[in-house]
Design an enzyme around this catalytic site. Structure first.
Site, PDB file in Angstrom:
ATOM      1  N   LEU A 184      69.170  10.018  -0.131  1.00  0.00           N
ATOM      2  CA  LEU A 184      68.364   9.116  -1.134  1.00  0.00           C
ATOM      3  C   LEU A 184      67.427   9.666  -1.823  1.00  0.00           C
TER       4      LEU A 184
ATOM      5  N   CYS B  48      63.945  12.689  -8.085  1.00  0.00           N
ATOM      6  CA  CYS B  48      62.406  12.796  -7.749  1.00  0.00           C
ATOM      7  C   CYS B  48      62.003  13.399  -6.387  1.00  0.00           C
TER       8      CYS B  48
ATOM      9  N   LYS C 256      55.709  19.162  -6.284  1.00  0.00           N
ATOM     10  CA  LYS C 256      54.191  18.933  -5.952  1.00  0.00           C
ATOM     11  C   LYS C 256      53.888  19.771  -4.658  1.00  0.00           C
TER      12      LYS C 256
ATOM     13  N   SER D 177      69.180  11.170 -14.643  1.00  0.00           N
ATOM     14  CA  SER D 177      69.366  12.088 -15.947  1.00  0.00           C
ATOM     15  C   SER D 177      69.656  13.554 -15.240  1.00  0.00           C
TER      16      SER D 177
ATOM     17  N   GLY E  58      60.371  25.749 -23.446  1.00  0.00           N
ATOM     18  CA  GLY E  58      60.077  24.605 -23.585  1.00  0.00           C
ATOM     19  C   GLY E  58      58.391  24.377 -22.794  1.00  0.00           C
TER      20      GLY E  58
ATOM     21  N   GLY F 244      58.000  22.654 -17.780  1.00  0.00           N
ATOM     22  CA  GLY F 244      57.799  24.331 -17.985  1.00  0.00           C
ATOM     23  C   GLY F 244      56.116  24.619 -17.671  1.00  0.00           C
TER      24      GLY F 244
ATOM     25  N   MET G 256      60.937   9.319 -19.147  1.00  0.00           N
ATOM     26  CA  MET G 256      61.640   9.377 -17.495  1.00  0.00           C
ATOM     27  C   MET G 256      60.498   9.891 -16.707  1.00  0.00           C
ATOM     28  N   LEU G 257      60.072   8.841 -16.068  1.00  0.00           N
ATOM     29  CA  LEU G 257      59.013   8.881 -15.011  1.00  0.00           C
ATOM     30  C   LEU G 257      59.458   8.166 -13.984  1.00  0.00           C
TER      31      LEU G 257
ATOM     32  N   HIS H 249      28.234   7.527  -5.736  1.00  0.00           N
ATOM     33  CA  HIS H 249      27.788   8.842  -5.961  1.00  0.00           C
ATOM     34  C   HIS H 249      27.829   9.839  -4.688  1.00  0.00           C
TER      35      HIS H 249
HETATM   36  P1  FAD Z   1      67.480  10.096 -10.597  1.00  0.00           P
HETATM   37  O1  FAD Z   1      66.340  10.170  -9.697  1.00  0.00           O
HETATM   38  O2  FAD Z   1      67.757  10.967 -11.526  1.00  0.00           O
HETATM   39  O3  FAD Z   1      68.510   9.203  -9.661  1.00  0.00           O
HETATM   40  C1  FAD Z   1      69.777   8.891  -9.904  1.00  0.00           C
HETATM   41  C2  FAD Z   1      70.748   9.164  -8.864  1.00  0.00           C
HETATM   42  O4  FAD Z   1      72.140   8.804  -9.098  1.00  0.00           O
HETATM   43  C3  FAD Z   1      70.807  10.592  -8.285  1.00  0.00           C
HETATM   44  O5  FAD Z   1      70.657  10.969  -6.950  1.00  0.00           O
HETATM   45  C4  FAD Z   1      72.344  10.966  -8.803  1.00  0.00           C
HETATM   46  O6  FAD Z   1      72.960  11.843  -7.654  1.00  0.00           O
HETATM   47  C5  FAD Z   1      73.003   9.434  -8.532  1.00  0.00           C
HETATM   48  N1  FAD Z   1      74.234   9.237  -9.215  1.00  0.00           N
HETATM   49  C6  FAD Z   1      74.518   9.345 -10.352  1.00  0.00           C
HETATM   50  N2  FAD Z   1      75.860   9.280 -10.783  1.00  0.00           N
HETATM   51  C7  FAD Z   1      76.315   8.752  -9.818  1.00  0.00           C
HETATM   52  C8  FAD Z   1      77.399   8.120  -9.497  1.00  0.00           C
HETATM   53  N3  FAD Z   1      78.500   7.816 -10.372  1.00  0.00           N
HETATM   54  N4  FAD Z   1      77.884   7.522  -8.358  1.00  0.00           N
HETATM   55  C9  FAD Z   1      76.866   7.609  -7.383  1.00  0.00           C
HETATM   56  N5  FAD Z   1      75.495   8.252  -7.447  1.00  0.00           N
HETATM   57  C10 FAD Z   1      75.494   8.472  -8.696  1.00  0.00           C
HETATM   58  N6  FAD Z   1      58.456  11.920 -12.338  1.00  0.00           N
HETATM   59  C11 FAD Z   1      57.192  11.343 -12.288  1.00  0.00           C
HETATM   60  O7  FAD Z   1      56.737  10.147 -12.429  1.00  0.00           O
HETATM   61  N7  FAD Z   1      56.175  12.158 -11.466  1.00  0.00           N
HETATM   62  C12 FAD Z   1      56.522  13.423 -11.346  1.00  0.00           C
HETATM   63  O8  FAD Z   1      55.812  14.167 -10.815  1.00  0.00           O
HETATM   64  C13 FAD Z   1      57.823  14.160 -11.865  1.00  0.00           C
HETATM   65  N8  FAD Z   1      58.075  15.218 -11.395  1.00  0.00           N
HETATM   66  C14 FAD Z   1      59.326  15.738 -11.796  1.00  0.00           C
HETATM   67  C15 FAD Z   1      59.700  17.150 -11.546  1.00  0.00           C
HETATM   68  C16 FAD Z   1      60.996  17.649 -11.905  1.00  0.00           C
HETATM   69  C17 FAD Z   1      61.193  19.011 -11.584  1.00  0.00           C
HETATM   70  C18 FAD Z   1      61.934  16.697 -12.463  1.00  0.00           C
HETATM   71  C19 FAD Z   1      63.163  17.317 -12.951  1.00  0.00           C
HETATM   72  C20 FAD Z   1      61.498  15.482 -12.819  1.00  0.00           C
HETATM   73  C21 FAD Z   1      60.329  15.073 -12.334  1.00  0.00           C
HETATM   74  N9  FAD Z   1      59.889  13.570 -12.710  1.00  0.00           N
HETATM   75  C22 FAD Z   1      58.641  13.036 -12.366  1.00  0.00           C
HETATM   76  C23 FAD Z   1      60.770  12.708 -13.321  1.00  0.00           C
HETATM   77  C24 FAD Z   1      61.715  11.851 -12.246  1.00  0.00           C
HETATM   78  O9  FAD Z   1      62.439  12.584 -11.168  1.00  0.00           O
HETATM   79  C25 FAD Z   1      62.655  10.857 -12.842  1.00  0.00           C
HETATM   80  O10 FAD Z   1      61.726   9.956 -13.783  1.00  0.00           O
HETATM   81  C26 FAD Z   1      63.002   9.863 -11.648  1.00  0.00           C
HETATM   82  O11 FAD Z   1      63.744  10.691 -10.511  1.00  0.00           O
HETATM   83  C27 FAD Z   1      64.095   8.968 -12.348  1.00  0.00           C
HETATM   84  O12 FAD Z   1      64.715   8.090 -11.298  1.00  0.00           O
HETATM   85  P2  FAD Z   1      66.165   7.583 -11.684  1.00  0.00           P
HETATM   86  O13 FAD Z   1      66.361   6.566 -10.060  1.00  0.00           O
HETATM   87  O14 FAD Z   1      66.368   6.825 -12.850  1.00  0.00           O
HETATM   88  O15 FAD Z   1      67.167   8.730 -11.818  1.00  0.00           O
HETATM   89  P1  NAD Z   2      59.675  17.592 -22.284  1.00  0.00           P
HETATM   90  O1  NAD Z   2      60.465  16.844 -23.245  1.00  0.00           O
HETATM   91  O2  NAD Z   2      58.666  16.858 -21.550  1.00  0.00           O
HETATM   92  O3  NAD Z   2      59.358  19.027 -22.971  1.00  0.00           O
HETATM   93  C1  NAD Z   2      60.263  19.956 -23.554  1.00  0.00           C
HETATM   94  C2  NAD Z   2      59.732  20.947 -24.762  1.00  0.00           C
HETATM   95  O4  NAD Z   2      60.408  21.786 -24.924  1.00  0.00           O
HETATM   96  C3  NAD Z   2      59.221  20.087 -26.044  1.00  0.00           C
HETATM   97  O5  NAD Z   2      57.573  20.260 -25.878  1.00  0.00           O
HETATM   98  C4  NAD Z   2      60.064  20.893 -26.832  1.00  0.00           C
HETATM   99  O6  NAD Z   2      59.264  21.058 -28.175  1.00  0.00           O
HETATM  100  C5  NAD Z   2      60.302  22.083 -26.229  1.00  0.00           C
HETATM  101  N1  NAD Z   2      61.547  22.662 -26.811  1.00  0.00           N
HETATM  102  C6  NAD Z   2      62.734  22.044 -27.082  1.00  0.00           C
HETATM  103  N2  NAD Z   2      63.559  23.011 -27.514  1.00  0.00           N
HETATM  104  C7  NAD Z   2      62.848  24.206 -27.618  1.00  0.00           C
HETATM  105  C8  NAD Z   2      63.611  25.456 -28.095  1.00  0.00           C
HETATM  106  N3  NAD Z   2      64.649  25.816 -28.520  1.00  0.00           N
HETATM  107  N4  NAD Z   2      62.647  26.400 -28.255  1.00  0.00           N
HETATM  108  C9  NAD Z   2      61.272  26.234 -27.721  1.00  0.00           C
HETATM  109  N5  NAD Z   2      60.824  25.044 -27.315  1.00  0.00           N
HETATM  110  C10 NAD Z   2      61.494  23.930 -27.165  1.00  0.00           C
HETATM  111  O7  NAD Z   2      60.769  17.925 -21.069  1.00  0.00           O
HETATM  112  P2  NAD Z   2      60.509  18.425 -19.624  1.00  0.00           P
HETATM  113  O8  NAD Z   2      59.317  19.290 -19.645  1.00  0.00           O
HETATM  114  O9  NAD Z   2      61.850  19.463 -19.649  1.00  0.00           O
HETATM  115  O10 NAD Z   2      60.827  17.312 -18.801  1.00  0.00           O
HETATM  116  C11 NAD Z   2      61.752  16.422 -18.697  1.00  0.00           C
HETATM  117  C12 NAD Z   2      61.202  14.979 -18.347  1.00  0.00           C
HETATM  118  O11 NAD Z   2      61.148  15.341 -16.858  1.00  0.00           O
HETATM  119  C13 NAD Z   2      60.054  14.378 -19.099  1.00  0.00           C
HETATM  120  O12 NAD Z   2      60.533  13.225 -19.450  1.00  0.00           O
HETATM  121  C14 NAD Z   2      59.256  14.556 -18.117  1.00  0.00           C
HETATM  122  O13 NAD Z   2      58.298  13.308 -18.386  1.00  0.00           O
HETATM  123  C15 NAD Z   2      59.837  14.356 -16.684  1.00  0.00           C
HETATM  124  N6  NAD Z   2      58.891  15.004 -15.628  1.00  0.00           N
HETATM  125  C16 NAD Z   2      57.643  14.555 -15.582  1.00  0.00           C
HETATM  126  C17 NAD Z   2      56.779  15.161 -14.498  1.00  0.00           C
HETATM  127  C18 NAD Z   2      55.503  14.496 -14.273  1.00  0.00           C
HETATM  128  O14 NAD Z   2      55.368  13.307 -14.531  1.00  0.00           O
HETATM  129  N7  NAD Z   2      54.653  15.096 -13.707  1.00  0.00           N
HETATM  130  C19 NAD Z   2      57.219  16.482 -14.330  1.00  0.00           C
HETATM  131  C20 NAD Z   2      58.333  17.287 -14.540  1.00  0.00           C
HETATM  132  C21 NAD Z   2      59.230  16.419 -15.350  1.00  0.00           C
END
Ligand code: FAD
Ligand code: NAD
Length: 471
Positions: free
Chosen positions: A41, A45, A54, A149, A184, A189, A324-325, A450
């Protein structure tokens, strides 16, 4: 409960959106099942996103600090060695503890956890291909799509998660690459680039736009963090677009083009991280069998109450509109269940904080300066540097500032942008202030302990309508 009886709510996806909705529904007394195919589960995230990243950010920062920032603190250290395997194990321990914790919460709240892949048979029935083999089916008065996603692939560069990686590969590399190119300069990135740069890789970030940080980051803040990351050893090519890639040779080669002022050249690295955004995931879900639509970006189309075309099927999280958070997904989960149970729910989309967990951290809530300019909204600015904050000084961690944007007539807080130590915790104070419609004077007249970093927050508020005391 057995999978064959009709549920009040069937949830597809056990990520933050799905699991929070499941727990909330259980608490509200609904008969609920949650289908998850990953075998654990917590979704992206907990398994391959927020949590493991993290863990690596925290421990790589500690390693980097021990290497470069101890002598002036009066700490002499001997041989410092990286044990990457142990660092990965620490990450896995954190992830495992949290995902198991959710299984416990499911049991506690009477949620049925179905391990398998769900797909619509029709508007009410979901068939599940079970992870252990076989198939079952489940029907629900209400259905919630929370399938999340996946990383957007880069055309022509096949992801093998070893040399051409997404964030998932970047969370489990077996050795530190010599040269890493990040396509990116968004949050992924910069966070994952930071990890590998601290551990010793030469990291170059190629970003299409002329600023880093992805959508929403204030330009002044973006410039400031770019300078600080550069000082830590990361390189940036802005206004530069990666146009094609070739992973057939020993090194991965990338052709880059001048998007806005960058120059055309060929770059090469032993590892390339593709971090150009994420896209909604609905593969195999059979949306068509329930007559549901996606928009041109693949997002499931919903109304303001999370209802799809079929009003008993709702959708939340990364797979639909909005940032996407994880915390956005969590808010929507509670609201969606409240709609089902009580007929009303609410998420304030204007007040969703963003945090980038680099060092220093970057955090913001509300519009940036450029957003306000674009919308012709008048504003005034108050800012306060951490170099004038006593706690930051005692911590020898003074890079960054707090910047507040306020209404020039009423002092109402419009937005807050922080680059600095613990910015991610501090932004909660701005978020609360914004949610309650506080003025910057309300903030400045609230006593802050403080010496704390939060005093920089208070003094930035003061600076919007008067003068900060310490700067
Ligand atoms: P998901 O977490 O993607 O969950 C969807 C689940 O559905 C998955 O487990 C998948 O296996 C399951 N699923 C899909 N299709 C099916 C199906 N047909 N049947 C059964 N199960 C299925 N956000 C933050 O706010 N803070 C952060 O620090 C942060 N860091 C991130 C770092 C990275 C490297 C990445 C990639 C993302 C990060 N995010 C962060 C974004 C965050 O992970 C997503 O916004 C969050 O997970 C979205 O939750 P969700 O439940 O919508 O989707
Ligand atoms: P993003 O959309 O934040 O950044 C992607 C970047 O790639 C953009 O700045 C874009 O201009 C650039 N880009 C796209 N095509 C390119 C190309 N051909 N050449 C050069 N640059 C290019 O996406 P991400 O960093 O992949 O993150 C995905 C999602 O995951 C976001 O929605 C983010 O909020 C979420 N996330 C959140 C956290 C957090 O909250 N700390 C951490 C990780 C991911």
């Amino acid at each position: 409960a057995s999978a064959s009886e009709e549920k009040d709510l069937v949830i597809i996806g056990g990520g933050v959106a799905g699991y929070v909705a499941a727990i909330k529904a259980g608490q509200e007394g609904l008969k609920v099942a949650c289908i998850e195919k990953r075998g654990a589960l917590g979704g992206t995230c907990l398994n391959v996103g927020c949590i493991p990243s993290k863990s690596l950010l925290n421990n790589s920062h500690l390693y980097h600090q021990i290497l470069h920032d101890t002598k002036n603190r009066g700490i002499e250290v001997g041989d410092v060695k990286l044990n990457l395997q142990a660092m990965m194990k620490a990450k896995d321990t954190s992830v495992g503890g949290l995902t198991k914790g959710i299984e416990f919460l499911f049991k506690k709240n009477g949620v049925e956890y179905i391990k398998g892949t769900g797909s619509f048979v029709n508007e009410h029935e979901i068939k599940v291909a079970l992870n252990d083999g076989g198939e079952t089916s489940v029907t629900g008065k209400n259905i919630l799509i929370a399938t999340g996603s996946e990383a957007t692939p880069f055309p022509g560069l096949e992801i093998d998660e070893k040399r051409v990686i997404t964030s998932t590969g970047a969370l489990s590399l077996e050795k530190v690459p010599e040269k890493m190119i990040v396509i990116g300069g968004g949050i992924i990135g910069l966070e994952m680039g930071s990890v590998w740069s601290r551990l010793g890789a030469k990291v170059t970030v190629v970003e299409f736009l002329d600023q880093i940080g992805g959508p929403g980051m204030d330009t002044e803040v973006s410039k400031s963090i770019q300078k600080l990351l550069k000082k830590q050893g990361m390189d940036f090519k802005l206004g530069t677009k990666v146009v094609s890639g070739d992973a057939s040779g020993e090194n991965v080669k990338l052709e880059v083009d001048a998007a806005k002022g960058g120059k055309a050249e060929t770059l090469d690295a032993d590892v390339v991280l593709v971090a150009i955004g994420r896209r909604p995931y609905t593969k195999g879900l059979g949306l068509e069998n329930a007559g549901l639509e996606v928009d041109e970006r693949g997002r499931v189309v919903i109304d303001s109450e999370y209802r799809t075309k079929a009003s008993h099927i709702r959708c939340i999280g990364d797979v639909t509109f909005g940032p996407m958070l994880a915390h956005k997904a969590e808010e929507e989960a509670v609201a969606a269940v409240e709609y089902i149970k009580k007929g009303y729910g609410h998420v304030n989309y204007g007040v969703i904080p963003s945090v980038m967990y680099t060092h220093p951290e970057v955090a913001w809530v509300g519009p940036s300066e450029q957003d306000l300019k674009k919308a012709n909204i008048p504003y005034k600015v108050g800012s306060f540097p951490f170099s004038a904050n006593s706690r930051a000084k005692t911590n020898l961690d003074t890079d960054g500032m707090v910047k507040m944007l306020a209404d020039p007539e009423t002092d109402r807080l419009l937005g807050c942008h922080i680059v600095g130590p613990n910015a991610g915790e501090m932004i909660a104070e701005a978020t609360l202030a914004l949610e309650y419609g506080a003025s910057t004077e309300d903030i400045a007249r609230t006593c802050h302990a403080h010496p704390t970093l939060a005093e920089a927050f208070k003094e930035a508020a003061m600076a919007t309508y008067s003068k900060a005391i310490h700067y």
